[in-house]
Design a protein around this motif. Structure first.
Motif, PDB file in Angstrom:
ATOM      1  N   THR A  27       0.859  -1.184   0.000  1.00  0.00           N
ATOM      2  CA  THR A  27       0.000   0.000   0.000  1.00  0.00           C
ATOM      3  C   THR A  27       0.892   1.230   0.000  1.00  0.00           C
ATOM      4  O   THR A  27       1.783   1.354   0.856  1.00  0.00           O
ATOM      5  CB  THR A  27      -0.897   0.029   1.250  1.00  0.00           C
ATOM      6  N   PHE A  28       0.658   2.124  -0.945  1.00  0.00           N
ATOM      7  CA  PHE A  28       1.513   3.300  -1.086  1.00  0.00           C
ATOM      8  C   PHE A  28       0.832   4.541  -0.512  1.00  0.00           C
ATOM      9  O   PHE A  28      -0.393   4.682  -0.586  1.00  0.00           O
ATOM     10  CB  PHE A  28       1.849   3.533  -2.559  1.00  0.00           C
ATOM     11  N   PRO A  29       1.604   5.462   0.052  1.00  0.00           N
ATOM     12  CA  PRO A  29       1.018   6.695   0.586  1.00  0.00           C
ATOM     13  C   PRO A  29       0.624   7.654  -0.532  1.00  0.00           C
ATOM     14  O   PRO A  29       1.042   7.486  -1.682  1.00  0.00           O
ATOM     15  CB  PRO A  29       2.161   7.276   1.419  1.00  0.00           C
ATOM     16  N   ASP A  30      -0.170   8.665  -0.184  1.00  0.00           N
ATOM     17  CA  ASP A  30      -0.478   9.700  -1.152  1.00  0.00           C
ATOM     18  C   ASP A  30       0.758  10.587  -1.327  1.00  0.00           C
ATOM     19  O   ASP A  30       1.751  10.450  -0.607  1.00  0.00           O
ATOM     20  CB  ASP A  30      -1.677  10.533  -0.709  1.00  0.00           C
ATOM     21  N   GLU A  31       0.685  11.489  -2.282  1.00  0.00           N
ATOM     22  CA  GLU A  31       1.836  12.337  -2.589  1.00  0.00           C
ATOM     23  C   GLU A  31       1.351  13.704  -3.054  1.00  0.00           C
ATOM     24  O   GLU A  31       0.364  13.810  -3.793  1.00  0.00           O
ATOM     25  CB  GLU A  31       2.688  11.671  -3.678  1.00  0.00           C
ATOM     26  N   TYR A  39      10.014  15.933  -0.163  1.00  0.00           N
ATOM     27  CA  TYR A  39       9.464  15.272   1.016  1.00  0.00           C
ATOM     28  C   TYR A  39      10.005  13.848   1.194  1.00  0.00           C
ATOM     29  O   TYR A  39       9.645  13.169   2.151  1.00  0.00           O
ATOM     30  CB  TYR A  39       7.941  15.222   0.933  1.00  0.00           C
ATOM     31  N   GLY A  40      10.823  13.403   0.266  1.00  0.00           N
ATOM     32  CA  GLY A  40      11.334  12.041   0.305  1.00  0.00           C
ATOM     33  C   GLY A  40      11.279  11.431  -1.087  1.00  0.00           C
ATOM     34  O   GLY A  40      10.950  12.106  -2.072  1.00  0.00           O
ATOM     35  N   PRO A  41      11.581  10.153  -1.218  1.00  0.00           N
ATOM     36  CA  PRO A  41      11.599   9.512  -2.527  1.00  0.00           C
ATOM     37  C   PRO A  41      10.252   9.641  -3.246  1.00  0.00           C
ATOM     38  O   PRO A  41       9.196   9.381  -2.643  1.00  0.00           O
ATOM     39  CB  PRO A  41      11.898   8.042  -2.213  1.00  0.00           C
ATOM     40  N   PRO A  42      10.242  10.032  -4.525  1.00  0.00           N
ATOM     41  CA  PRO A  42       8.994  10.157  -5.279  1.00  0.00           C
ATOM     42  C   PRO A  42       8.265   8.814  -5.393  1.00  0.00           C
ATOM     43  O   PRO A  42       8.889   7.764  -5.528  1.00  0.00           O
ATOM     44  CB  PRO A  42       9.463  10.643  -6.654  1.00  0.00           C
ATOM     45  N   ALA A  43       6.958   8.870  -5.361  1.00  0.00           N
ATOM     46  CA  ALA A  43       6.156   7.652  -5.455  1.00  0.00           C
ATOM     47  C   ALA A  43       6.429   6.899  -6.751  1.00  0.00           C
ATOM     48  O   ALA A  43       6.415   5.662  -6.771  1.00  0.00           O
ATOM     49  CB  ALA A  43       4.671   7.999  -5.343  1.00  0.00           C
ATOM     50  N   ALA A  44       6.686   7.631  -7.827  1.00  0.00           N
ATOM     51  CA  ALA A  44       6.934   6.973  -9.112  1.00  0.00           C
ATOM     52  C   ALA A  44       8.151   6.058  -9.033  1.00  0.00           C
ATOM     53  O   ALA A  44       8.146   4.949  -9.585  1.00  0.00           O
ATOM     54  CB  ALA A  44       7.122   8.019 -10.210  1.00  0.00           C
ATOM     55  N   ASP A  45       9.193   6.504  -8.344  1.00  0.00           N
ATOM     56  CA  ASP A  45      10.394   5.690  -8.194  1.00  0.00           C
ATOM     57  C   ASP A  45      10.111   4.433  -7.382  1.00  0.00           C
ATOM     58  O   ASP A  45      10.494   3.321  -7.761  1.00  0.00           O
ATOM     59  CB  ASP A  45      11.495   6.494  -7.498  1.00  0.00           C
ATOM     60  N   ILE A  46       9.448   4.607  -6.249  1.00  0.00           N
ATOM     61  CA  ILE A  46       9.211   3.469  -5.363  1.00  0.00           C
ATOM     62  C   ILE A  46       8.236   2.481  -6.003  1.00  0.00           C
ATOM     63  O   ILE A  46       8.414   1.256  -5.884  1.00  0.00           O
ATOM     64  CB  ILE A  46       8.686   3.960  -4.001  1.00  0.00           C
ATOM     65  N   LYS A  47       7.237   2.976  -6.701  1.00  0.00           N
ATOM     66  CA  LYS A  47       6.296   2.075  -7.374  1.00  0.00           C
ATOM     67  C   LYS A  47       6.994   1.305  -8.497  1.00  0.00           C
ATOM     68  O   LYS A  47       6.744   0.108  -8.692  1.00  0.00           O
ATOM     69  CB  LYS A  47       5.109   2.866  -7.919  1.00  0.00           C
ATOM     70  N   LEU A 270      11.377  -0.781   3.670  1.00  0.00           N
ATOM     71  CA  LEU A 270      12.826  -0.933   3.655  1.00  0.00           C
ATOM     72  C   LEU A 270      13.416  -0.302   2.396  1.00  0.00           C
ATOM     73  O   LEU A 270      14.424   0.409   2.453  1.00  0.00           O
ATOM     74  CB  LEU A 270      13.191  -2.410   3.739  1.00  0.00           C
ATOM     75  N   LEU A 271      12.788  -0.568   1.267  1.00  0.00           N
ATOM     76  CA  LEU A 271      13.245  -0.019  -0.008  1.00  0.00           C
ATOM     77  C   LEU A 271      13.292   1.505   0.039  1.00  0.00           C
ATOM     78  O   LEU A 271      14.306   2.120  -0.315  1.00  0.00           O
ATOM     79  CB  LEU A 271      12.317  -0.492  -1.129  1.00  0.00           C
ATOM     80  N   ALA A 272      12.212   2.127   0.483  1.00  0.00           N
ATOM     81  CA  ALA A 272      12.144   3.586   0.502  1.00  0.00           C
ATOM     82  C   ALA A 272      13.156   4.165   1.492  1.00  0.00           C
ATOM     83  O   ALA A 272      13.796   5.192   1.217  1.00  0.00           O
ATOM     84  CB  ALA A 272      10.731   4.042   0.855  1.00  0.00           C
ATOM     85  N   TRP A 273      13.299   3.519   2.639  1.00  0.00           N
ATOM     86  CA  TRP A 273      14.184   4.026   3.691  1.00  0.00           C
ATOM     87  C   TRP A 273      15.640   4.078   3.215  1.00  0.00           C
ATOM     88  O   TRP A 273      16.369   5.041   3.468  1.00  0.00           O
ATOM     89  CB  TRP A 273      14.052   3.146   4.922  1.00  0.00           C
ATOM     90  N   ILE A 274      16.075   3.041   2.509  1.00  0.00           N
ATOM     91  CA  ILE A 274      17.469   2.986   2.062  1.00  0.00           C
ATOM     92  C   ILE A 274      17.657   3.665   0.700  1.00  0.00           C
ATOM     93  O   ILE A 274      18.677   4.327   0.469  1.00  0.00           O
ATOM     94  CB  ILE A 274      17.961   1.526   2.026  1.00  0.00           C
ATOM     95  N   TYR A 275      16.685   3.549  -0.185  1.00  0.00           N
ATOM     96  CA  TYR A 275      16.803   4.164  -1.510  1.00  0.00           C
ATOM     97  C   TYR A 275      17.021   5.666  -1.393  1.00  0.00           C
ATOM     98  O   TYR A 275      17.797   6.256  -2.152  1.00  0.00           O
ATOM     99  CB  TYR A 275      15.541   3.869  -2.330  1.00  0.00           C
ATOM    100  N   GLU A 276      16.345   6.295  -0.437  1.00  0.00           N
ATOM    101  CA  GLU A 276      16.545   7.732  -0.208  1.00  0.00           C
ATOM    102  C   GLU A 276      18.028   8.050  -0.021  1.00  0.00           C
ATOM    103  O   GLU A 276      18.566   9.001  -0.605  1.00  0.00           O
ATOM    104  CB  GLU A 276      15.764   8.163   1.034  1.00  0.00           C
TER     105      GLU A 276
END
Length: 402
Positions: A27-31, A39-47, A270-276
């Motif tokens: 489940t992804f957050p809004d943006e 504000y952090g890694p873009p949703a497009a990247d994480i998706k 985990l992905l978002a936390w480290i990818y940033e």
């Protein structure tokens, strides 16, 4: 001393199945519109990365490549007051008989994979530069090393594990290279084991204490000496990191367990936390999606789970805030300065408090030097120990030359 056991990564099929199931349920957050990286890694990247991790990324392919490229082992290391820990490490010898033994030490959010691009370069035999026998351990709680089971496993214990590993491999005299926590751990090692065992140390994370009024002449020089363009850029980068990039540090050094629940349960978290960090801590390094996912997968499939690696911040926070606790090594030091490192301080500060015999300043490069600038980092290490340098043949009987 316990004997070593050859090691190959072989993640059980059920762990791969569980990972895909969790990715399916992501489940992804809004943006906010046009937020970019503000504000952090873009949703497009994480998706995009999540989609590839779930459907197209071939862990078995990358697992096989790592196993083929890196000669890996495990060995029990007894730690005073903590018992034995089973430590995972890479160990590759040069064909040069009198190659210099070198310990490579990673940090967070890195792993033993950081040695991957530089291993063959360091061990290469050539008449024009020194060669090295290389050992790269997974720090306790990282990768495939066992994690400490009790509280208080701090800087002295990390240093003890690394040093005892080198002794177990027959290297009673050696040199070190490290960045991030690896740079601080090897500094402590240089303070405790320097002279008799560790002959010199090199870091690409050359942090140091600023001038203090307690040393009036140094402080006056600091006030009166104008900064160069490079130094101004370094202070600007350091200011950015301290004001806008240290949120992770405060969480991991105060309440790591709270964050650990999220990282251990959610691969996307985990992905978002480290990818940033992979993006913001490098100098526009062009990470491929598979490179990122392999990096993250090492944490997801790690022996103790991704939460274990966070506790190093809690246990070592005081040592990081007060570098004096790490000691002041008197053995020769080498330093590589990269402009997009997280903390970039004037080299004169480093020279004032350390026995700097080699120094190199690069025009590009960031926090993960062995990944971003492998040839340049290796060249620095080679030049530190080359013929004619103050550290040449500093390990008795080992010039590094064929």
């Amino acid at each position: 001393m316990a004997s070593e056991t050859p090691f190959q990564i072989n993640v059980p099929d059920e762990k791969l199945t569980t990972l895909r199931a969790k990715l399916e349920l992501a489940t992804f957050p809004d943006e906010l519109e046009d937020a970019g990286w503000k504000y952090g890694p873009p949703a497009a990247d994480i998706k995009r990365l999540t989609e590839r991790w779930r459907n197209d990324y071939d862990w078995r392919k990358h697992e096989k490549e790592i196993n083929e490229e890196l000669p890996m082992f495990t060995r029990d290391i007894d730690v005073d007051g903590f018992g034995a820990l089973n430590i995972h490490y890479v160990h590759k010898k040069s064909e040069t008989v009198d190659a210099i033994p070198l310990l490579f030490c990673h940090g967070w959010p890195g792993s033993f994979l950081e040695v991957r691009k530089i291993l063959s370069l360091l061990t290469a035999s050539a008449p024009e530069h020194p060669s090295f026998h290389v050992v790269a351990l997974s720090l306790p709680g990282f990768g495939f090393s066992e994690a400490p089971r009790t509280q208080g496993f701090a800087i002295n214990q990390y240093a003890e594990v690394a040093h005892k590993l080198m002794l177990a491999l027959g290297y009673s005299e050696y040199v070190t290279q490290g960045g991030d926590w690896g740079g601080l751990i090897t500094r402590r090692m240089a303070s405790v084991y320097g002279g008799r065992h560790i002959k010199a140390w090199h870091t690409n994370f050359p942090v140091t204490e600023p001038p203090s009024w307690k040393s009036p002449l140094s402080f006056l020089s600091f006030l009166l000496t104008p900064w160069s363009a490079e130094e101004k850029a370094g202070i600007e980068r350091t200011t950015w990191f301290r004001h806008k990039g240290q949120g992770y540090f405060h969480q991991q050094s105060t309440q790591p367990q709270t964050l650990g629940y999220s990282l251990a349960d959610s691969p996307v978290g985990l992905l978002a936390w480290i990818y940033e960090k992979l993006v913001l801590w490098t100098d526009n390094y062009n990470w491929s999606d598979d490179e990122v996912l392999t990096w993250i997968s090492i944490y997801w499939f790690s022996r103790a789970g991704p939460a274990a690696s966070l506790r190093i911040y809690f246990e070592l926070r005081g040592d990081c805030e007060d570098l004096g606790r790490l000691g002041s090594p008197i053995i020769p030091m080498g330093a590589s300065f990269f402009p997009r490192e997280l903390i970039v301080l004037p080299a004169a500060w480093l020279r004032k408090l350390n026995n700097v015999v080699f120094e190199s300043h690069h025009k590009t490069g960031g926090h993960f030097a062995s990944v971003e600038m492998p040839e340049e980092l290796v060249r620095d290490v080679q030049n530190m120990f080359t013929k004619g340098s103050p550290a040449f043949a500093i390990v008795p009987g080992r010039s590094g030359y064929a």
